[in-house]
Design a protein around this motif. Sequence first.
Motif, PDB file in Angstrom:
ATOM      1  N   PHE A  58     -53.096 141.290 -41.700  1.00  0.00           N
ATOM      2  CA  PHE A  58     -52.614 142.039 -43.502  1.00  0.00           C
ATOM      3  C   PHE A  58     -54.646 141.986 -43.480  1.00  0.00           C
ATOM      4  N   ALA A  59     -55.323 142.331 -43.020  1.00  0.00           N
ATOM      5  CA  ALA A  59     -56.481 142.566 -43.486  1.00  0.00           C
ATOM      6  C   ALA A  59     -56.879 144.385 -44.768  1.00  0.00           C
ATOM      7  N   ALA A  60     -55.355 145.119 -44.180  1.00  0.00           N
ATOM      8  CA  ALA A  60     -55.226 146.033 -45.045  1.00  0.00           C
ATOM      9  C   ALA A  60     -54.864 146.167 -46.727  1.00  0.00           C
ATOM     10  N   HIS A  61     -54.281 144.589 -46.472  1.00  0.00           N
ATOM     11  CA  HIS A  61     -54.219 144.019 -47.433  1.00  0.00           C
ATOM     12  C   HIS A  61     -55.005 143.484 -48.383  1.00  0.00           C
ATOM     13  N   ALA A  62     -56.158 143.289 -48.210  1.00  0.00           N
ATOM     14  CA  ALA A  62     -56.692 142.352 -48.666  1.00  0.00           C
ATOM     15  C   ALA A  62     -58.144 143.543 -49.432  1.00  0.00           C
ATOM     16  N   ASP A  63     -57.831 144.291 -48.668  1.00  0.00           N
ATOM     17  CA  ASP A  63     -58.853 145.501 -49.280  1.00  0.00           C
ATOM     18  C   ASP A  63     -58.202 145.586 -50.355  1.00  0.00           C
ATOM     19  N   ALA A  64     -57.326 146.179 -50.230  1.00  0.00           N
ATOM     20  CA  ALA A  64     -56.565 146.715 -51.127  1.00  0.00           C
ATOM     21  C   ALA A  64     -56.692 145.495 -52.761  1.00  0.00           C
ATOM     22  N   VAL A  65     -56.988 144.510 -52.265  1.00  0.00           N
ATOM     23  CA  VAL A  65     -56.626 143.629 -53.583  1.00  0.00           C
ATOM     24  C   VAL A  65     -57.444 143.428 -54.210  1.00  0.00           C
ATOM     25  N   ARG A  66     -59.043 143.367 -53.332  1.00  0.00           N
ATOM     26  CA  ARG A  66     -60.350 143.582 -53.596  1.00  0.00           C
ATOM     27  C   ARG A  66     -60.620 144.880 -54.509  1.00  0.00           C
ATOM     28  N   GLU A  67     -60.104 145.671 -53.638  1.00  0.00           N
ATOM     29  CA  GLU A  67     -60.017 146.815 -55.225  1.00  0.00           C
ATOM     30  C   GLU A  67     -60.205 147.378 -56.416  1.00  0.00           C
ATOM     31  N   ALA A  68     -58.933 146.445 -56.482  1.00  0.00           N
ATOM     32  CA  ALA A  68     -57.706 146.504 -57.905  1.00  0.00           C
ATOM     33  C   ALA A  68     -57.430 145.539 -58.637  1.00  0.00           C
ATOM     34  N   ALA A  69     -58.597 144.344 -57.339  1.00  0.00           N
ATOM     35  CA  ALA A  69     -58.799 143.317 -58.586  1.00  0.00           C
ATOM     36  C   ALA A  69     -60.375 142.723 -58.151  1.00  0.00           C
ATOM     37  N   PRO A  70     -60.748 143.136 -58.906  1.00  0.00           N
ATOM     38  CA  PRO A  70     -61.910 142.283 -59.055  1.00  0.00           C
ATOM     39  C   PRO A  70     -62.809 141.308 -58.766  1.00  0.00           C
ATOM     40  N   GLY A  71     -61.948 140.238 -59.871  1.00  0.00           N
ATOM     41  CA  GLY A  71     -62.087 139.076 -60.033  1.00  0.00           C
ATOM     42  C   GLY A  71     -61.801 138.448 -58.560  1.00  0.00           C
ATOM     43  N   CYS A  72     -61.135 138.402 -57.616  1.00  0.00           N
ATOM     44  CA  CYS A  72     -60.243 137.854 -56.662  1.00  0.00           C
ATOM     45  C   CYS A  72     -62.044 138.340 -55.671  1.00  0.00           C
ATOM     46  N   ARG A  73     -62.611 137.488 -55.692  1.00  0.00           N
ATOM     47  CA  ARG A  73     -63.446 136.986 -54.626  1.00  0.00           C
ATOM     48  C   ARG A  73     -63.737 136.603 -53.402  1.00  0.00           C
ATOM     49  N   LEU A  74     -62.988 135.455 -53.112  1.00  0.00           N
ATOM     50  CA  LEU A  74     -62.611 134.751 -52.281  1.00  0.00           C
ATOM     51  C   LEU A  74     -61.174 135.642 -51.288  1.00  0.00           C
ATOM     52  N   VAL A  75     -61.483 135.703 -49.788  1.00  0.00           N
ATOM     53  CA  VAL A  75     -60.002 136.303 -49.216  1.00  0.00           C
ATOM     54  C   VAL A  75     -60.381 135.185 -47.748  1.00  0.00           C
ATOM     55  N   ILE A  76     -58.939 134.404 -47.898  1.00  0.00           N
ATOM     56  CA  ILE A  76     -59.094 133.298 -46.815  1.00  0.00           C
ATOM     57  C   ILE A  76     -58.367 133.941 -46.134  1.00  0.00           C
ATOM     58  N   ALA A  77     -58.060 134.195 -44.633  1.00  0.00           N
ATOM     59  CA  ALA A  77     -57.712 134.823 -43.740  1.00  0.00           C
ATOM     60  C   ALA A  77     -57.422 133.652 -42.378  1.00  0.00           C
ATOM     61  N   VAL A  78     -56.155 134.013 -42.014  1.00  0.00           N
ATOM     62  CA  VAL A  78     -54.981 132.753 -41.650  1.00  0.00           C
ATOM     63  C   VAL A  78     -55.425 133.225 -39.705  1.00  0.00           C
ATOM     64  N   GLY A  79     -56.401 132.811 -39.714  1.00  0.00           N
ATOM     65  CA  GLY A  79     -56.548 133.909 -37.743  1.00  0.00           C
ATOM     66  C   GLY A  79     -57.162 134.727 -36.820  1.00  0.00           C
ATOM     67  N   ASP A  80     -57.384 135.849 -38.435  1.00  0.00           N
ATOM     68  CA  ASP A  80     -58.569 136.880 -37.526  1.00  0.00           C
ATOM     69  C   ASP A  80     -58.769 137.160 -38.350  1.00  0.00           C
ATOM     70  N   ALA A  81     -59.799 136.873 -39.251  1.00  0.00           N
ATOM     71  CA  ALA A  81     -61.161 136.740 -40.173  1.00  0.00           C
ATOM     72  C   ALA A  81     -61.984 137.503 -40.307  1.00  0.00           C
ATOM     73  N   ARG A  82     -62.547 138.330 -40.875  1.00  0.00           N
ATOM     74  CA  ARG A  82     -63.407 139.181 -40.863  1.00  0.00           C
ATOM     75  C   ARG A  82     -65.125 138.703 -41.348  1.00  0.00           C
ATOM     76  N   ALA A  83     -66.050 139.656 -40.836  1.00  0.00           N
ATOM     77  CA  ALA A  83     -67.123 138.944 -41.514  1.00  0.00           C
ATOM     78  C   ALA A  83     -67.277 138.700 -43.061  1.00  0.00           C
ATOM     79  N   ASN A  84     -66.518 139.125 -43.873  1.00  0.00           N
ATOM     80  CA  ASN A  84     -66.720 138.956 -45.537  1.00  0.00           C
ATOM     81  C   ASN A  84     -65.604 138.194 -45.924  1.00  0.00           C
ATOM     82  N   GLU A  85     -64.679 137.176 -44.946  1.00  0.00           N
ATOM     83  CA  GLU A  85     -63.892 136.272 -45.767  1.00  0.00           C
ATOM     84  C   GLU A  85     -63.998 135.030 -45.169  1.00  0.00           C
ATOM     85  N   ALA A  86     -62.885 134.184 -45.164  1.00  0.00           N
ATOM     86  CA  ALA A  86     -63.300 132.813 -44.817  1.00  0.00           C
ATOM     87  C   ALA A  86     -62.207 132.669 -43.811  1.00  0.00           C
TER      88      ALA A  86
END
Length: 521
Positions: free
Chosen positions: A112-140
């Motif tokens: 669900f990386a595309a969902h996280a990208d959409a969230v970051r764009e729409a909600a700037p206050g959501c700065r931390l993204v935690i990923a299960v299994g396929d974390a990218r460089a900008n995610e935990a």
Amino acid sequence: MIPATNLGRLLSQTARRLPDAPALIWRDQAWSWAELNARVDRLAAALRAHGIGQGDRVLVHARNGNAMFESLWATWKIGGVWVPTNVRLTPPEVAYLAEASGARVMLRDHGFAAHADAVREAAPGCRLVIAVGDARANEADYETLLTEATPPPLNHEAEVGRDDPCWFFFTSGTTGRPKAAVLTHGQMGFIITNHLADLMPGLTERDVSLVVAPLSHGAGIHALCQVARGACSVLLPGERLDPGVAWDLIARHGVTNMFTVPTILNMLVADPAAAPHQLRHVIYAGAPMYRADQLRAMERLGPCLVQYFGLGEVTGCITVLRPDQHSTEDAAPGALSVGAPRTGMDIAILDEEGRHAERGEICVRGPGVFAGYFQNDVANEKAFRQGWFHTGDLGFLDRHGFLHITGRASDMFISGGSNIYPREVEEALLTHPAVVECAVVGLPDPRWGESGVACLVLRAPTPPEELLAHLDGRLARYKHPRRFVVWDALPKSAYGKVPKTLLAERLRAEGVGFAGPNKEN
């Protein structure tokens, strides 16, 4: 502030009482209560280390799994607000939920990386993204986060008040943008207690629950009760329900209870493996359960069915029909109802002016009612009138006090000046042996104003003339559908319901309607 128990302590208490007992089983993994609680505490510590705490919203876009389950308890322990989504939602839809809730962190499942990208764009206050299994460089990475966290001390749960939010329960949004119903620690404490008393009396750590629906919705509420009593929860191995797999898990793990919606229950009942086993409470809610389906389930599963009626805003806590109140005799008290009022809850039938009436809108009040829609004064003013929460459902209370639903106020249509309630027509059509599923919707009709279209799933080809003949004597002629449409399956929402909006959209897309006073297209 009126102090209340932080609901996260339900897990802490159970882990202390039953440390080695099984808490959660998923695929080939199992966690004891002590192990599950330790993981939750580490997640809570990690969230705090990133500045997430009291009142902060934690958006969770995940499939049923241990991370989804753990995120709720960690969020509550830090005094935050759990904001689960449905995994079928698109990136823009999830982004809207993040923006509307003011989320500060997002936990996403793998893929669900595309969902996280959409969230970051729409909600700037959501700065931390935690990923299960396929974390990218900008995610935990979820597991790394837990491994590196310092376990918190005992009794670290945040102090909360009775009216502090703990869950934003988003409506399905079938009639517009989803709204966040605010559930609080005090309200949810009542809900859990009521569920245990009215739906699953006698639940203990010797029980086992199978989770067959999304934890983001009613199944999540059901799971809270299991934690409170120390009953193990078993998750399905995949995203989609395989009835054969479900029945295997029921037999293998000694499952005694589960929460379902009618569509899921019908699938389970239709499977050759369907049998009572050791099931004591098979709870169904969330959509109408037609009488023919109910009778079939009773025959296959025995006296274990528990029905309740409720909305997300009342967290399912309006009525209950116990196993002993389910009857094959239509004349038995409550047999054709959705149950009697839940303990501590009050039901009224009100007309459009807010006066008590024999038939009208189902309204409710009591400690199970939510705190209101988040930052939505217009919706709150409409929902809370005359001192009651207005459900939007229509019905009546019979002489024994059992509630009967006749339909949604928004589903009713007017044909030739007469009110027609689709559920009544659907119930009659479902008594025909060829009809598997049925949904009726009113469409514009130049002659009658609106007329009914019956959307059917059939066991065998059946001409409209035979269906109309079947309705004769069962329904007044003006209630008969003017059109019949046969599909392989009815369109369903992410929660297994059949919204009239989806029916109307598909019918329009297929060009089904009424073209003129004497001509159908």
